[in-house]
Design a protein around this motif. Structure first.
Motif: not given
Length: 299
Positions: A41-42, A162, A82, A190, A158-159, A36-38
């Motif tokens: 991952k990044s 999207t 991303e 995601h 990365d994504e 999830p966000n936070g």
């Protein structure tokens, strides 16, 4: 192995963004890196690229320590971030030649390499257009082409899907699949459908810690959920001996386990011993969305 993350920790002030994680990625493999966000991952990907230093631990790319030999390690990596930063006023062919020069390629070598990437990424008809005129799908292709120009052994995405429409998704999936035949691909997203369509193995990170690291087949095949409704209130803590328990409406519960074990007979025995009346019960394999939710929901 192409990528090895060992005991990696990253601390910002009092916050531990990444907490002692370890995983690896092999040649010819698409590794889904989810969270999830936070979740961290990044931060992990930035450390792997050598953009930021770890607080503890190491990252090796093709046997090269990213912190000790950052330039040598980056030569082994192709990266599509991303936001896919592109020079929108440049023509596709012009931009790729510019990026080839940044990698030290000149003359015929640069031209041949750009032509190869234009062909491989399906940009032949678009190469004389300005990047700003391209659709999101074609811009992603340009981003992939620049990431592959120097023929890296590892590709970090990365994504990458999207915002793409269904047709663009299919095309990008095919492209990533073909790329993975001779490279290691780490794929952050995601979108669970993309994971199921592309990934061989999955690492899920939550609150800086790895909560799953397995093949997609094992991760999905071993997890079952049992939905049960009782006539009246029961001791939820007793159910927790069977697996992770989520309370639903009224006297309904969902019990989840990664053991692959059939919980129904065990629950019938438990209900008899505790004088619980079961009104309904059903067991089924969990899909990836459910697994992700249960592994990453707040503690």
């Amino acid at each position: 192995m192409s990528v090895k993350v060992a005991e990696l920790t990253k601390i910002y002030g009092s916050q531990k963004a990444v907490d002692t994680i370890s995983f690896s990625a092999q040649p010819g493999e698409i590794l889904g890196f989810l969270g999830p966000n936070g979740a961290g991952k990044s931060t992990t990907m930035k450390v792997a690229m050598g953009f930021i230093p770890p607080s503890e631990g190491t990252v090796e790319v093709c046997g090269i320590d990213v912190m000790n030999q950052p330039v040598e390690a980056r030569r082994k990596i192709g990266y599509l971030p991303e936001n896919n930063p592109l020079y929108l006023d440049m023509y596709v062919h012009e931009y790729l030649l510019f990026m080839a020069a940044a990698h030290g390629m000149k003359g015929n070598e640069a031209k041949a390499r750009v032509k190869g990437m234009v062909d491989r990424c399906g940009l032949t008809k678009e190469q004389n257009k300005k990047i700003g005129m391209l659709s999101k799908g074609y811009r992603q292709r340009v981003g992939l082409a620049q990431a592959l120009l120097h023929d890296p052994e590892v590709l970090i995405l990365d994504e990458p899907t999207t915002g793409l429409d269904p047709n663009q998704l299919v095309e990008i999936r095919k492209l990533i699949k073909s790329i993975s035949q001779d490279k290691t691909v780490i794929f952050s997203t995601h979108i669970m459908q993309e994971v199921k369509a592309l990934c061989d193995r999955v690492v899920i990170i939550n609150q800086g810690k790895i909560v799953a690291n397995d093949t997609l087949k094992n991760l999905m095949g071993n997890r079952v959920s049992l939905k049960v409704e009782f006539e009246s209130a029961i001791d939820q803590k007793a159910l927790e001996a069977l697996g992770q328990v989520e309370s639903m409406d009224a006297h309904q519960y969902v019990i989840s386990t990664a053991s692959g074990q059939d919980l129904r007979a065990i629950l019938f025995k438990m209900a008899k011993e505790n004088d619980w009346v079961i009104l309904s019960m059903s067991q089924e394999s969990q899909d990836l969305e459910e697994i992700f939710h249960q592994l990453t929901q707040a503690n």
